[in-house]
Scaffold this active site. Sequence first.
Site, PDB file in Angstrom:
ATOM      1  N   ASP A 156      11.660  43.326  88.955  1.00 48.44           N
ATOM      2  CA  ASP A 156      11.539  42.913  87.430  1.00 48.44           C
ATOM      3  C   ASP A 156      10.670  43.623  86.779  1.00 48.44           C
ATOM      4  O   ASP A 156       9.982  43.617  88.026  1.00 48.44           O
ATOM      5  CB  ASP A 156      11.847  41.553  87.777  1.00 48.44           C
ATOM      6  CG  ASP A 156      12.222  41.159  85.884  1.00 48.44           C
ATOM      7  OD1 ASP A 156      13.211  41.719  84.930  1.00 48.44           O
ATOM      8  OD2 ASP A 156      12.268  40.298  85.523  1.00 48.44           O
ATOM      9  N   ASN A 171      23.998  43.711  83.584  1.00 46.92           N
ATOM     10  CA  ASN A 171      23.304  44.593  83.275  1.00 46.92           C
ATOM     11  C   ASN A 171      24.038  45.307  81.917  1.00 46.92           C
ATOM     12  O   ASN A 171      23.596  45.614  80.669  1.00 46.92           O
ATOM     13  CB  ASN A 171      21.971  45.323  84.110  1.00 46.92           C
ATOM     14  CG  ASN A 171      21.154  44.551  84.935  1.00 46.92           C
ATOM     15  OD1 ASN A 171      20.444  44.708  85.747  1.00 46.92           O
ATOM     16  ND2 ASN A 171      20.270  43.983  83.755  1.00 46.92           N
TER      17      ASN A 171
HETATM   18  C1  IPE Z   1      17.882  41.144  87.565  1.00 48.17           C
HETATM   19  O1  IPE Z   1      17.065  41.870  86.311  1.00 48.17           O
HETATM   20  C2  IPE Z   1      18.141  42.386  87.645  1.00 48.17           C
HETATM   21  C3  IPE Z   1      17.714  43.690  87.664  1.00 48.17           C
HETATM   22  C4  IPE Z   1      16.409  43.856  88.695  1.00 48.17           C
HETATM   23  C5  IPE Z   1      18.307  44.486  88.530  1.00 48.17           C
HETATM   24  P1  IPE Z   1      17.031  41.399  85.095  1.00 48.17           P
HETATM   25  O2  IPE Z   1      15.772  41.861  84.454  1.00 48.17           O
HETATM   26  O3  IPE Z   1      18.565  41.391  84.397  1.00 48.17           O
HETATM   27  O4  IPE Z   1      17.476  39.375  85.102  1.00 48.17           O
HETATM   28  P2  IPE Z   1      16.977  38.079  84.064  1.00 48.17           P
HETATM   29  O5  IPE Z   1      18.408  38.961  83.108  1.00 48.17           O
HETATM   30  O6  IPE Z   1      16.609  38.569  83.028  1.00 48.17           O
HETATM   31  O7  IPE Z   1      17.342  37.030  84.867  1.00 48.17           O
HETATM   32  C1  IPE Z   2      14.294  45.205  85.869  1.00 52.52           C
HETATM   33  O1  IPE Z   2      13.828  45.613  84.740  1.00 52.52           O
HETATM   34  C2  IPE Z   2      15.251  47.420  86.296  1.00 52.52           C
HETATM   35  C3  IPE Z   2      16.768  46.040  85.098  1.00 52.52           C
HETATM   36  C4  IPE Z   2      17.535  45.241  85.345  1.00 52.52           C
HETATM   37  C5  IPE Z   2      17.482  47.579  85.568  1.00 52.52           C
HETATM   38  P1  IPE Z   2      13.301  45.214  83.832  1.00 52.52           P
HETATM   39  O2  IPE Z   2      13.936  45.961  82.410  1.00 52.52           O
HETATM   40  O3  IPE Z   2      14.113  43.972  83.176  1.00 52.52           O
HETATM   41  O4  IPE Z   2      12.337  44.375  83.099  1.00 52.52           O
HETATM   42  P2  IPE Z   2      11.876  42.908  81.662  1.00 52.52           P
HETATM   43  O5  IPE Z   2      12.686  42.107  82.099  1.00 52.52           O
HETATM   44  O6  IPE Z   2      13.046  43.425  80.520  1.00 52.52           O
HETATM   45  O7  IPE Z   2      10.643  43.528  81.418  1.00 52.52           O
HETATM   46 MG    MG Z   3      13.857  41.642  82.935  1.00 49.84          MG
END
Ligand code: IPE
Ligand code: IPE
Ligand code: MG
Length: 250
Positions: free
Chosen positions: A20, A68
């Site tokens: 993340d 997602n």
């Molecule tokens: C979890 O991250 C999913 C992945 C890293 C693929 P998110 O960024 O989607 O999680 P939330 O929604 O903030 O909890």
């Molecule tokens: C995780 O990084 C990657 C995926 C969920 C695919 P994020 O895209 O959630 O990054 P933040 O949380 O917005 O920084």
């Molecule tokens: Mg995220």
Amino acid sequence: MTEKPTEINNIPQHVAIIMDGNGRWAKKRKMPRVAGHRAGVESVRRIVKACGESGVKVLTLFAFSSENWKRPEQEVGLLMDLFMTVLNREAKKLNKNNVQLRVVGDISAFSAKLQGRIADAVALTKNNDGVILNIAANYGGHWDIMNATKKIAEKVHAGELAIDDITETVMDQYMSFPDLPELDLFIRTGGEVRVSNFLLWQLAYTELYFSDALWPDFDEEEFNKALLSFSQRQRRFGKTGEQIEEKAGA
Ligand code: IPE
Ligand code: IPE
Ligand code: MG
């Protein structure tokens, strides 16, 4: 080859990571979110290598959650394009490095082309006996448990399984990766302290580690901090500390 810190004496067999913080990494640099996802691919490469060097057998990475899809259409599309590019570019390299690629999750939701690429890459690397790179794509912990439940219900319905024979071991067998070692260490980067519907069933006795590093900044040094933290913990599995010490001393 990078030396692993000497203090680390017990290496987890199976590590799972919620990668993340890509979006925030890009935002800090006034770049589009997809630039963060691209930079995140570099971290994947680094951490797969670090697993091989430190002796971690299985690395499960959360690449795309079942939630997602709720992101802006453009970001979802760019993430799908990135999967495709990475598969095209990396499959041969993974194979050369003896990495076995697996994918878990409901991939039937992906385009036929992407599903084909996944199948090709999985087939190419299936006999490799190095690190197992297990990618969770369109994965959700609820989905996994629901899917197992459906399969078990079908067996019961067909008269092939009695309700009383549904044990935790049977449940294990119907979850996404029954043949892989139990999950020892869970890491979430990016500073959030939540599980976000990742491996719910499998996390029962996993050690949890949260890092403030954003995924594109998560390097071997950060990974070693997690391994060190894991090695300093006493896993009691419901027993007392004394029982565990006795066994270790025996
Ligand atoms: C979890 O991250 C999913 C992945 C890293 C693929 P998110 O960024 O989607 O999680 P939330 O929604 O903030 O909890
Ligand atoms: C995780 O990084 C990657 C995926 C969920 C695919 P994020 O895209 O959630 O990054 P933040 O949380 O917005 O920084
Ligand atoms: Mg995220």
